[in-house]
Design an enzyme around this catalytic site. Structure first.
Site, short mmCIF file in Angstrom:
data_model
loop_
_atom_site.label_atom_id
_atom_site.label_comp_id
_atom_site.label_asym_id
_atom_site.label_seq_id
_atom_site.Cartn_x
_atom_site.Cartn_y
_atom_site.Cartn_z
N GLU A 193 49.29 40.70 36.85
CA GLU A 193 49.30 42.13 37.18
C GLU A 193 49.71 42.41 38.63
O GLU A 193 50.58 43.23 38.89
CB GLU A 193 47.92 42.73 36.90
CG GLU A 193 47.82 44.19 37.31
CD GLU A 193 46.47 44.81 36.94
OE1 GLU A 193 45.61 44.12 36.37
OE2 GLU A 193 46.28 46.01 37.23
N GLU A 237 35.74 52.46 35.60
CA GLU A 237 37.03 53.12 35.50
C GLU A 237 37.03 54.17 34.38
O GLU A 237 37.86 54.16 33.48
CB GLU A 237 38.15 52.09 35.30
CG GLU A 237 38.22 51.10 36.45
CD GLU A 237 39.40 50.15 36.40
OE1 GLU A 237 39.84 49.80 35.30
OE2 GLU A 237 39.88 49.77 37.49
N ASP A 256 40.09 42.95 42.72
CA ASP A 256 40.77 42.98 41.44
C ASP A 256 42.00 42.09 41.40
O ASP A 256 43.12 42.58 41.47
CB ASP A 256 41.18 44.44 41.15
CG ASP A 256 41.59 44.64 39.71
OD1 ASP A 256 41.37 43.74 38.89
OD2 ASP A 256 42.13 45.73 39.40
O1 GCW Z 1 42.91 45.20 37.01
C1 GCW Z 1 42.44 46.41 36.52
C2 GCW Z 1 43.55 46.90 35.69
C3 GCW Z 1 43.11 47.71 34.50
C4 GCW Z 1 42.04 46.95 33.77
C5 GCW Z 1 40.86 46.75 34.71
C6 GCW Z 1 39.75 45.92 34.11
C7 GCW Z 1 41.68 46.79 31.43
O2 GCW Z 1 44.44 47.61 36.50
O3 GCW Z 1 44.25 47.91 33.70
O4 GCW Z 1 41.64 47.58 32.58
O5 GCW Z 1 41.28 46.05 35.84
O6 GCW Z 1 39.70 44.74 34.40
O7 GCW Z 1 38.95 46.44 33.37
#
Ligand code: GCW
Length: 678
Positions: free
Chosen positions: A392, A285, A364
């Site tokens: 989340e 990311e 995720d």
């Molecule tokens: O779930 C996603 C989130 C990000 C997060 C990323 C990760 C900390 O939307 O906010 O970053 O995963 O796990 O690295």
């Protein structure tokens, strides 16, 4: 100066105490039965700060529950009361509790084990369990039991739903550390023994946490945790040599980079000798990493591993590495494949003090995902399993969702890595592949809110996380029951009612949100509320491929992305075939028409309608249950939960209507029961 905690009203403190309420015991016969065991404490071991904290906890709790002062004596013999002693033959975290004739003996493998044993006895008393004839032996299943904070130093918390950070504000450590101290108590009471305090996305200022700018504060914070048996770690920036203006490269094979990290580690451990090590999110990311220099992740992680080795530190390296720019025309690239594709080929190449951290699912933290196929494929590499306590994608602590049932499914999943019965829980504990470092970590759900977690009911997920990873064989019911009694008391109707709220809550959330394993369908970036085509038409590249004919991602070997091929044969076959693929994951693995008939006998479209109506009804039931408890709970917690439940109902209806109308209009197929669809 005034402590934040002192500014909380008595009502707020009730929320703040979470499951360590230590309510006065009204049942006199129970009180007199247990009292004999509690009158005195004989400490037959060398005291340290952990033992001191255990004794303070003991006295505070007994003072509050029984208005008694338990006298502490060092080195004495007792014929009534509690004896504490160490046994060098025990594993570090192992303890035993034995009782007979008013004598309670707590034996531990270490001071920390004694602390856990004290909390164990207090947990029994808080649940009004008998202390007679105990013969308890506890050894945690997982050696490392960790929490990851995603706190930034400006005070914000990435994916935080319970207020700001209680570690940082305005790029400084918060001076009032009472909150951290109380947090350490809560964590150690459920056996957590490790944590990171800063976000895995390490920005400019946070890069300096490993420098003299902040190390003195790091040390002060780490000490508080140490006194509760918790080892602190730091998330670091892989590009620190560049970010700090020292070098113009972060290439792991560059001599200067190696020297930079050696020097950094040396300094860090001079100031914070008990630091556990570093946690790293690299090449993910938009974070920097070894890929920039055409190096692989083993080269990247091992370079850091070597730097920490002299100090006994470890490097925790996240596997959340994927291409977030996948083009929608490219049907072969599959984010679900990424962790396995990147890390499987590196198995066996990591240093002994490096551990890979793998999210529970391949995507995720969605409401429903299959288990990551990487778990079970790394035979010669240390690994951690990563959960997310922060909700989340599960209602952001405004919705009541009990997460333990979901995590239990993950832990009980049979990977077939070494034949039938090779469960995830035995792999991540290090037993199956005999790993030196092993355990479970989860993203924290706490913040500076007076009740820690925003939603009072979200305290259960933190509590349950600790209890579950200590002993994955506890049932979700047992854990919830323990928590309810300690948090809200012993009224049988109250216990039964809250059980009826929490137990089906994950299923309810799944019902009114994204169906059959498809996931996502949330608003882009903040991830709250329905937006079916949010990610579908976004460049981030996560798809459900719904059109007027059908929906789902074909991840088969035969015609799709080949993702099913990452599982061992038994699971591969299970998922590959549309006939055997479990309903709840069907759209994760297959693209099907809306008229496809599920194993349940329903069509996909009818399933979507039915579950969405049902999910809303389930939330209505939760509200009825809760309001029946108005007289049995203090107003603050009652209102706190009630407001959130009402919001949850509103949100569930929004989900129901958005999803139903979308699929009705896409498919043109009416609801068999003719309910209202916009
Ligand atoms: O779930 C996603 C989130 C990000 C997060 C990323 C990760 C900390 O939307 O906010 O970053 O995963 O796990 O690295």
């Amino acid at each position: 100066s005034e402590r934040m905690v002192d500014m909380l009203s008595e009502e707020m403190l009730t929320s703040y105490r979470a499951w360590l309420q230590y309510e006065p015991i009204e049942d006199q016969s129970y009180a007199s039965n247990v009292s004999a065991y509690l009158k005195n404490v004989a400490v037959n071991l060398d005291c340290d700060e952990i033992i001191d904290n255990a004794l303070i906890e003991w006295q505070t709790a007994l003072g509050s529950m029984l208005q008694m002062n338990s006298a502490v004596d060092v080195g004495s013999e007792l014929d009534q009361g509690l004896i504490l002693k160490l046994d060098a033959s025990y594993q570090e975290d192992t303890y035993t509790i034995d009782s007979s004739e008013n004598l309670l003996t707590l034996t531990g493998g270490s001071s920390r084990a004694i602390l856990y044993g004290i909390f164990h006895v207090l947990r029994l008393i808080q649940q009004r369990k008998s202390l007679d004839n105990l013969s308890i032996k506890e050894t945690p299943k997982n050696k490392i039991r960790m929490i990851n904070h995603w706190d930034d130093m400006d005070g914000s918390v990435e994916r935080g739903y319970a207020g700001e950070s209680f570690f940082f504000k305005d790029y400084k450590f918060i001076k009032d550390r009472q909150r951290i101290h109380d947090y350490a108590r809560l964590l150690s009471s459920v056996g957590i023994n490790a944590l990171t305090i800063n976000n895995v996305n390490v920005h400019k200022i946070e890069t300096e946490l490993v420098t003299d700018t902040y190390l003195a504060d790091v040390k002060l914070t780490s000490d508080i945790f140490n006194q509760y048996g918790i080892t602190m770690y730091l998330s670091i920036n892989y590009a620190a040599p560049i970010e700090l203006g020292v070098l113009d490269t972060a290439d792991p094979l560059d001599e200067n980079v190696i020297a930079f990290w050696e020097k950094t580690a040396k300094r860090v451990y001079e100031v914070v000798p008990n630091l556990g090590g570093f946690l790293v999110k690299a090449d993910s990311e938009n974070r920097p990493g070894p890929f920039t220099y055409n190096r692989d992740h083993a080269e990247g992680a091992n370079m850091l591993g070597k730097a920490l080795e002299p100090y006994g530190g470890i490097v925790i390296w996240r596997c959340f590495v994927y291409n977030n720019k996948q083009d929608w025309r490219d049907r072969k690239t599959d984010r679900a494949r990424a962790a396995y594709d990147h890390f499987k080929p590196l198995d066996g190449k990591f240093n002994d003090n490096v551990v890979l951290q793998i999210k529970n699912g391949p995507m995720d933290f969605q409401v429903r995902e299959p288990v990551s196929p990487l778990i079970g494929e790394l035979k010669d590499t240390n690994q951690f399993l990563e959960f997310q306590i922060a909700q989340e994608y599960l209602g952001q602590q405004r919705h009541l969702v009990y997460l333990i049932p979901q995590w239990k499914e993950v832990l009980e999943f049979d990977t077939y890595a070494k034949g039938k019965g090779t469960k995830v829980k035995d792999i991540v504990s290090g037993e199956v592949f005999d790993n030196k470092i092993a355990g479970i970590v989860a993203v924290s759900n706490v913040g500076i809110d007076y009740n820690w977690t925003g939603h009072t009911m979200a305290q259960l997920n933190l509590y349950g996380y600790g209890r579950l990873i200590w002993n994955p064989d506890l049932t979700a019911e047992e854990i919830a029951m323990e928590w309810i009694k300690q948090t809200f008391g012993h009224d049988p109707q109250l216990i039964e009612t809250i059980m009826k709220m929490v137990m089906p809550s994950w299923e309810a959330y799944e019902n009114y949100t994204s169906p059959l394993g498809i996931g996502w369908m949330v608003n882009v970036s903040h991830h709250y509320g329905p937006n079916i085509d949010g990610y579908e038409y976004d460049m981030w590249g996560t798809y459900h491929y719904a059109d007027r004919n059908g929906i789902g991602v074909d991840r088969t070997i035969a015609t799709g992305t080949g993702y099913t091929g990452q599982y061992y044969k038994e699971n591969q076959e299970l998922y590959e075939s549309i006939e055997t693929c479990p309903d709840e994951l069907l759209l994760f693995f297959h693209h099907v028409p809306y008229t496809h008939v599920l194993q349940s006998g329903k069509t996909v479209i009818q399933h979507i309608y039915d579950t969405h109506f049902k999910g809303v009804e389930q939330v209505e039931e939760m509200i009825e249950h809760w309001t029946s408890l108005e007289d049995k709970i203090d107003q603050r917690r009652y209102q706190d939960v009630k407001e959130r439940l009402e919001h949850q109902l509103w949100s569930a209806k929004e989900w129901r209507d958005t999803i139903n109308t979308y699929f009705y209009r896409k498919s043109g197929i009416a609801d068999e029961h003719n309910r209202k669809i916009y």
